[in-house]
Write a protein that holds these residues in place. Structure first.
Motif, PDB file in Angstrom:
ATOM      1  N   THR A  12       0.848  -1.194   0.000  1.00  0.00           N
ATOM      2  CA  THR A  12       0.000   0.000   0.000  1.00  0.00           C
ATOM      3  C   THR A  12       0.882   1.243   0.000  1.00  0.00           C
ATOM      4  O   THR A  12       2.019   1.213   0.482  1.00  0.00           O
ATOM      5  N   ARG A  13       0.348   2.305  -0.547  1.00  0.00           N
ATOM      6  CA  ARG A  13       1.112   3.540  -0.711  1.00  0.00           C
ATOM      7  C   ARG A  13       0.390   4.708  -0.063  1.00  0.00           C
ATOM      8  O   ARG A  13      -0.826   4.855  -0.202  1.00  0.00           O
ATOM      9  N   HIS A  14       1.165   5.536   0.638  1.00  0.00           N
ATOM     10  CA  HIS A  14       0.634   6.732   1.276  1.00  0.00           C
ATOM     11  C   HIS A  14       1.501   7.914   0.845  1.00  0.00           C
ATOM     12  O   HIS A  14       2.709   7.916   1.079  1.00  0.00           O
ATOM     13  N   ASP A  15       0.888   8.906   0.225  1.00  0.00           N
ATOM     14  CA  ASP A  15       1.614  10.078  -0.263  1.00  0.00           C
ATOM     15  C   ASP A  15       1.579  11.193   0.774  1.00  0.00           C
ATOM     16  O   ASP A  15       0.536  11.466   1.374  1.00  0.00           O
ATOM     17  N   HIS A  16       2.730  11.819   0.974  1.00  0.00           N
ATOM     18  CA  HIS A  16       2.871  12.949   1.882  1.00  0.00           C
ATOM     19  C   HIS A  16       3.433  14.122   1.085  1.00  0.00           C
ATOM     20  O   HIS A  16       3.580  14.046  -0.134  1.00  0.00           O
ATOM     21  N   ASP A  17       3.774  15.181   1.747  1.00  0.00           N
ATOM     22  CA  ASP A  17       4.333  16.348   1.085  1.00  0.00           C
ATOM     23  C   ASP A  17       5.804  16.097   0.756  1.00  0.00           C
ATOM     24  O   ASP A  17       6.673  16.241   1.609  1.00  0.00           O
ATOM     25  N   GLY A  18       6.072  15.695  -0.475  1.00  0.00           N
ATOM     26  CA  GLY A  18       7.444  15.487  -0.925  1.00  0.00           C
ATOM     27  C   GLY A  18       7.978  14.084  -0.731  1.00  0.00           C
ATOM     28  O   GLY A  18       9.058  13.769  -1.229  1.00  0.00           O
ATOM     29  N   TYR A  19       7.275  13.224  -0.023  1.00  0.00           N
ATOM     30  CA  TYR A  19       7.750  11.849   0.152  1.00  0.00           C
ATOM     31  C   TYR A  19       6.584  10.871   0.176  1.00  0.00           C
ATOM     32  O   TYR A  19       5.421  11.259   0.297  1.00  0.00           O
ATOM     33  N   VAL A  20       6.909   9.600   0.027  1.00  0.00           N
ATOM     34  CA  VAL A  20       5.913   8.533  -0.060  1.00  0.00           C
ATOM     35  C   VAL A  20       6.279   7.438   0.931  1.00  0.00           C
ATOM     36  O   VAL A  20       7.458   7.145   1.148  1.00  0.00           O
ATOM     37  N   THR A  21       5.268   6.821   1.542  1.00  0.00           N
ATOM     38  CA  THR A  21       5.474   5.634   2.367  1.00  0.00           C
ATOM     39  C   THR A  21       4.890   4.426   1.645  1.00  0.00           C
ATOM     40  O   THR A  21       3.707   4.427   1.280  1.00  0.00           O
ATOM     41  N   LEU A  22       5.728   3.423   1.409  1.00  0.00           N
ATOM     42  CA  LEU A  22       5.278   2.135   0.884  1.00  0.00           C
ATOM     43  C   LEU A  22       5.222   1.151   2.048  1.00  0.00           C
ATOM     44  O   LEU A  22       6.175   1.057   2.828  1.00  0.00           O
ATOM     45  N   VAL A  23       4.113   0.417   2.153  1.00  0.00           N
ATOM     46  CA  VAL A  23       3.911  -0.474   3.288  1.00  0.00           C
ATOM     47  C   VAL A  23       3.713  -1.908   2.796  1.00  0.00           C
ATOM     48  O   VAL A  23       2.797  -2.174   2.003  1.00  0.00           O
ATOM     49  N   LEU A  24       4.577  -2.810   3.250  1.00  0.00           N
ATOM     50  CA  LEU A  24       4.352  -4.235   3.003  1.00  0.00           C
ATOM     51  C   LEU A  24       3.095  -4.626   3.775  1.00  0.00           C
ATOM     52  O   LEU A  24       3.044  -4.481   5.001  1.00  0.00           O
ATOM     53  N   ASP A  53       8.629  14.855  -8.215  1.00  0.00           N
ATOM     54  CA  ASP A  53       8.004  15.505  -7.068  1.00  0.00           C
ATOM     55  C   ASP A  53       8.147  14.680  -5.792  1.00  0.00           C
ATOM     56  O   ASP A  53       7.954  15.197  -4.692  1.00  0.00           O
ATOM     57  N   ILE A  54       8.448  13.408  -5.956  1.00  0.00           N
ATOM     58  CA  ILE A  54       8.726  12.552  -4.803  1.00  0.00           C
ATOM     59  C   ILE A  54      10.230  12.604  -4.552  1.00  0.00           C
ATOM     60  O   ILE A  54      11.025  12.254  -5.418  1.00  0.00           O
ATOM     61  N   ARG A  55      10.623  13.042  -3.368  1.00  0.00           N
ATOM     62  CA  ARG A  55      12.036  13.246  -3.088  1.00  0.00           C
ATOM     63  C   ARG A  55      12.594  12.309  -2.018  1.00  0.00           C
ATOM     64  O   ARG A  55      13.777  12.352  -1.709  1.00  0.00           O
ATOM     65  N   CYS A  56      11.741  11.437  -1.472  1.00  0.00           N
ATOM     66  CA  CYS A  56      12.194  10.453  -0.496  1.00  0.00           C
ATOM     67  C   CYS A  56      11.123   9.370  -0.368  1.00  0.00           C
ATOM     68  O   CYS A  56       9.945   9.617  -0.654  1.00  0.00           O
ATOM     69  N   VAL A  57      11.533   8.174   0.040  1.00  0.00           N
ATOM     70  CA  VAL A  57      10.615   7.047   0.195  1.00  0.00           C
ATOM     71  C   VAL A  57      10.864   6.390   1.540  1.00  0.00           C
ATOM     72  O   VAL A  57      12.014   6.169   1.928  1.00  0.00           O
ATOM     73  N   ILE A  58       9.783   6.078   2.252  1.00  0.00           N
ATOM     74  CA  ILE A  58       9.860   5.238   3.450  1.00  0.00           C
ATOM     75  C   ILE A  58       9.328   3.865   3.084  1.00  0.00           C
ATOM     76  O   ILE A  58       8.272   3.745   2.458  1.00  0.00           O
ATOM     77  N   LEU A  59      10.047   2.827   3.470  1.00  0.00           N
ATOM     78  CA  LEU A  59       9.595   1.455   3.278  1.00  0.00           C
ATOM     79  C   LEU A  59       9.262   0.878   4.649  1.00  0.00           C
ATOM     80  O   LEU A  59      10.148   0.711   5.497  1.00  0.00           O
ATOM     81  N   ALA A  60       7.979   0.596   4.883  1.00  0.00           N
ATOM     82  CA  ALA A  60       7.498   0.145   6.187  1.00  0.00           C
ATOM     83  C   ALA A  60       6.750  -1.174   6.017  1.00  0.00           C
ATOM     84  O   ALA A  60       6.705  -1.748   4.929  1.00  0.00           O
ATOM     85  N   ALA A  61       6.150  -1.646   7.105  1.00  0.00           N
ATOM     86  CA  ALA A  61       5.436  -2.925   7.049  1.00  0.00           C
ATOM     87  C   ALA A  61       4.320  -2.958   8.073  1.00  0.00           C
ATOM     88  O   ALA A  61       4.442  -2.405   9.166  1.00  0.00           O
ATOM     89  N   ASP A  62       3.227  -3.636   7.707  1.00  0.00           N
ATOM     90  CA  ASP A  62       2.141  -3.896   8.635  1.00  0.00           C
ATOM     91  C   ASP A  62       2.470  -5.114   9.499  1.00  0.00           C
ATOM     92  O   ASP A  62       3.150  -6.040   9.042  1.00  0.00           O
ATOM     93  N   GLY A  63       1.964  -5.109  10.732  1.00  0.00           N
ATOM     94  CA  GLY A  63       2.083  -6.296  11.564  1.00  0.00           C
ATOM     95  C   GLY A  63       3.343  -6.351  12.392  1.00  0.00           C
ATOM     96  O   GLY A  63       4.179  -5.442  12.357  1.00  0.00           O
ATOM     97  N   PRO A  64       3.516  -7.441  13.152  1.00  0.00           N
ATOM     98  CA  PRO A  64       4.629  -7.547  14.097  1.00  0.00           C
ATOM     99  C   PRO A  64       5.959  -7.937  13.476  1.00  0.00           C
ATOM    100  O   PRO A  64       6.983  -7.931  14.155  1.00  0.00           O
TER     101      PRO A  64
END
Length: 264
Positions: A12-24, A53-64
């Protein structure tokens, strides 16, 4: 907590101001890097690469669990050598996509990151870990040495640290991973999201051109002999000096004002 189903995305993807979070987003399978998960990540990164326009990416994950590595059930069901080779080649392409992505990628790690999941963290440019996070390359315990995770791991930490992780499979706590250089930051669990967002927002606030140029130069020079690295880096700085944002940044510093970036 959400579980990926045929109708819900693996990433899943979440857009913020200048960066994006991708979540496993497959915690039921411990966010394992199945072929489908890797394809979803590859597509997401390929799309991001085309967007200045995307200048940084966070790679995160759901769950434990951040990521349990390859999907062993999927791998165990494959008997054909060519199919195994294709799976590992797909994984290598994904890891190299992170390194060659124009934008910096920050891993936001909660829980365990094991085998190819640890490789995923090591492939990111930065990694912020919750204090409870752990890292391991435990393939040796099941008769499958973590050879491809070894590539990213050995390029992040000292040889003897890497060999200890690879030969024992023992989990490494976040504070030790920080001391070894596998992660860039360790924060209290409750602060993980805020700390990672602040880091990404801070990078996104810089000149996108400068960050893109610098990331590419970092990975190119680090594999070069010292004289070649200096010659190459000098060329990069010369090119950088001709860009609008370099002139704007230097002018703003001299004039004691905030720069106005055009990201070019």
């Amino acid at each position: 907590m959400t579980t990926a189903t045929p109708s819900s995305p693996l990433v899943t993807r979440h857009d913020h101001d200048g960066y994006v979070t991708l979540v496993l987003s497959n915690p039921a399978r411990r966010n394992a890097l199945s072929a489908a998960m890797m394809s979803a990540l590859q597509d997401a990164f390929d799309d991001i690469a085309q967007n200045p326009d995307i200048r940084c990416v966070i790679l995160a994950a759901d769950g434990p669990v951040f990521c349990a590595g390859h999907d062993l059930k999927e791998m165990g069901g494959i008997t054909d050598c060519d199919q195994h080779a294709s799976l590992f080649a797909q994984c290598s392409r994904l890891m190299m996509r992170i390194v060659t992505l124009p934008q910096p990628v920050i891993a936001r790690v909660r829980g365990m990151a094991t085998a190819a999941g640890c490789q995923l963290v090591a492939s990111c440019d930065l990694a912020v870990a919750a204090r409870s996070a752990k890292f391991a390359t435990p393939g040796v315990n099941i008769g499958l040495f973590c050879s491809t995770p070894m590539v990213a791991l050995s390029r992040n930490i000292a040889r003897k640290h890497a060999m200890r992780m690879l030969l024992t499979g023992d989990p490494v706590p976040a504070d030790t991973a920080f001391a070894m250089g596998l992660v860039s930051d360790v924060v209290d669990d409750d602060d993980l999201e805020t700390a990672t967002d602040d880091l990404a927002a801070g990078i996104a606030a810089r000149s996108g051109m400068t960050v893109r140029l610098g990331k590419q130069a970092f990975y190119k020079q680090i594999e070069m002999p010292l004289p070649d690295a200096y010659a190459y880096a000098s060329d990069v700085m010369t090119t950088n000096m001709q860009k609008h944002d370099a002139r704007e940044g230097i002018g703003a510093f001299v004039e004691k004002r905030h720069p106005t970036w055009r990201h070019e």
